[in-house]
Design a protein around this motif. Structure first.
Motif, short mmCIF file in Angstrom:
data_model
loop_
_atom_site.label_atom_id
_atom_site.label_comp_id
_atom_site.label_asym_id
_atom_site.label_seq_id
_atom_site.Cartn_x
_atom_site.Cartn_y
_atom_site.Cartn_z
N ARG A 99 0.65 7.34 7.86
CA ARG A 99 1.91 7.76 7.23
C ARG A 99 1.67 8.71 6.07
O ARG A 99 2.42 9.66 5.86
N LEU A 139 0.84 -1.20 0.00
CA LEU A 139 0.00 0.00 0.00
C LEU A 139 0.88 1.25 0.00
O LEU A 139 2.06 1.19 0.33
N ASP A 140 0.27 2.37 -0.32
CA ASP A 140 1.01 3.64 -0.26
C ASP A 140 1.47 3.86 1.18
O ASP A 140 0.73 3.60 2.12
N GLY A 141 2.69 4.33 1.31
CA GLY A 141 3.22 4.61 2.64
C GLY A 141 3.73 3.38 3.37
O GLY A 141 4.09 3.46 4.54
N SER A 142 3.78 2.23 2.66
CA SER A 142 4.22 1.01 3.35
C SER A 142 5.73 0.95 3.52
O SER A 142 6.24 0.05 4.18
N GLY A 143 6.45 1.88 2.92
CA GLY A 143 7.89 1.95 3.12
C GLY A 143 8.72 1.40 1.97
O GLY A 143 9.90 1.09 2.13
N LYS A 144 8.10 1.33 0.78
CA LYS A 144 8.82 0.80 -0.37
C LYS A 144 10.05 1.65 -0.70
O LYS A 144 11.15 1.13 -0.83
N SER A 145 9.83 2.96 -0.83
CA SER A 145 10.94 3.84 -1.22
C SER A 145 12.07 3.79 -0.19
O SER A 145 13.25 3.78 -0.55
N SER A 188 10.63 -1.57 12.19
CA SER A 188 11.45 -0.39 11.89
C SER A 188 12.13 -0.58 10.54
O SER A 188 12.35 -1.71 10.10
N PRO A 189 12.48 0.53 9.88
CA PRO A 189 13.20 0.41 8.60
C PRO A 189 14.45 -0.45 8.74
O PRO A 189 14.77 -1.23 7.83
N ASP A 231 9.91 -0.30 -7.89
CA ASP A 231 8.84 0.07 -6.98
C ASP A 231 7.52 -0.14 -7.73
O ASP A 231 7.18 0.66 -8.60
N ALA A 265 5.38 -4.51 7.60
CA ALA A 265 5.90 -3.15 7.37
C ALA A 265 5.81 -2.24 8.59
O ALA A 265 6.26 -1.09 8.54
N GLU A 311 -5.00 7.20 -4.23
CA GLU A 311 -4.97 7.40 -2.77
C GLU A 311 -6.31 7.90 -2.25
O GLU A 311 -6.64 7.73 -1.09
#
Ligand SMILES: Nc1ncnc2c1ncn2[C@@H]1O[C@H](COP(=O)(O)OP(=O)(O)OP(=O)(O)O)[C@@H](O)[C@H]1O
Ligand SMILES: [Mg+2]
Length: 207
Positions: free
Chosen positions: A143, A9-15, A188-189, A93, A185, A155
């Motif tokens: 997020r 999903l958007d904001g899931s931390g892909k980038s 933590s990163p 991505d 997700a 979105e």
């Protein structure tokens, strides 16, 4: 080298995760290509804008699907395949997993038809691994809010749309567990990156 796709999903931390992996690969002397869908080439980015813009006439579901597939065909032939031929790591991505989750799961389009179009657009190019960043709707929303950017057209969809997308992703991963790495997700990163790293080492793609 490997072709890795990041989904969620958007904001899931892909980038965030892609950036970390890219740093490690570059430090190890690998050549990498960071890219995303829809987009990744000049024309594909123009198609991306058509898909995501919130003003003017919205595409009907089938037109939306075909725009995604048009941008994908361009991306595969102009960037993905050439990069893999040059032995580069490709970190992408979103790819056709997003189309399955959003167009079949979210919009309810027919899976067989979407599978066919995905095969046409990709020419059968499959990633070595799908990385799914699984996130609750609440956290995804939180997020996105904290980023304070205007929501794009996808979105702006309602919560039940995103819930169907999330569940569809989980079903895709369940159906082909050897091809999908599912990460929680909310970790933590740093922890997410460690998990990804050990999975890549297990597959002997990383030393
Ligand atoms: N593991 C994490 N835990 C908490 N917050 C995170 C984590 N990863 C990323 N974030 C934060 O969440 C927000 C979204 O992260 P990011 O941009 O990496 O997600 P994305 O999946 O690329 O989103 P989009 O699909 O919208 O591009 C950013 O503010 C980022 O700092
Ligand atoms: Mg992103």
């Amino acid at each position: 080298m490997a072709f890795l796709v990041f989904e969620g999903l958007d904001g899931s931390g892909k980038s965030t995760l892609i950036k970390k992996l890219n740093q490690l690969l570059s430090d190890q002397g690998h050549q990498t290509v960071l890219t995303h869908e829809p987009g990744g080439t000049e024309l594909a980015e123009e198609i991306r804008n058509l898909i995501l813009k919130t003003d003017g006439e919205a595409p009907v579901s089938m037109a939306e699907l075909l725009l995604y597939e048009a941008s994908r065909a361009q991306h595969v032939e102009k960037l993905l395949r050439p990069s893999l031929q040059q032995n580069k790591w490709v970190l992408c991505d979103r790819y056709y997993g997003s189309t399955l989750a959003f167009q079949c799961g979210g919009r309810g389009l027919d899976r067989e038809m979407v599978d066919k179009l995905n095969r046409v657009a990709t020419g059968g190019l499959e990633p070595d691994l799908w990385v799914l960043l699984d996130l609750s709707l609440e956290e995804s929303e939180r997020r996105r809010m904290s980023r304070n950017e205007d929501a794009d057209r996808l979105e702006q969809e309602k919560a039940d749309f995103h819930e169907r997308v999330r569940n569809y992703y989980l079903d895709l991963a369940k159906a082909e567990p050897e091809k999908w790495l599912v990460l929680n997700a909310e970790a933590s990163p740093e922890d997410l990156f460690k998990e990804l790293q050990s999975s890549l080492k297990e597959r002997q793609w990383l030393s």
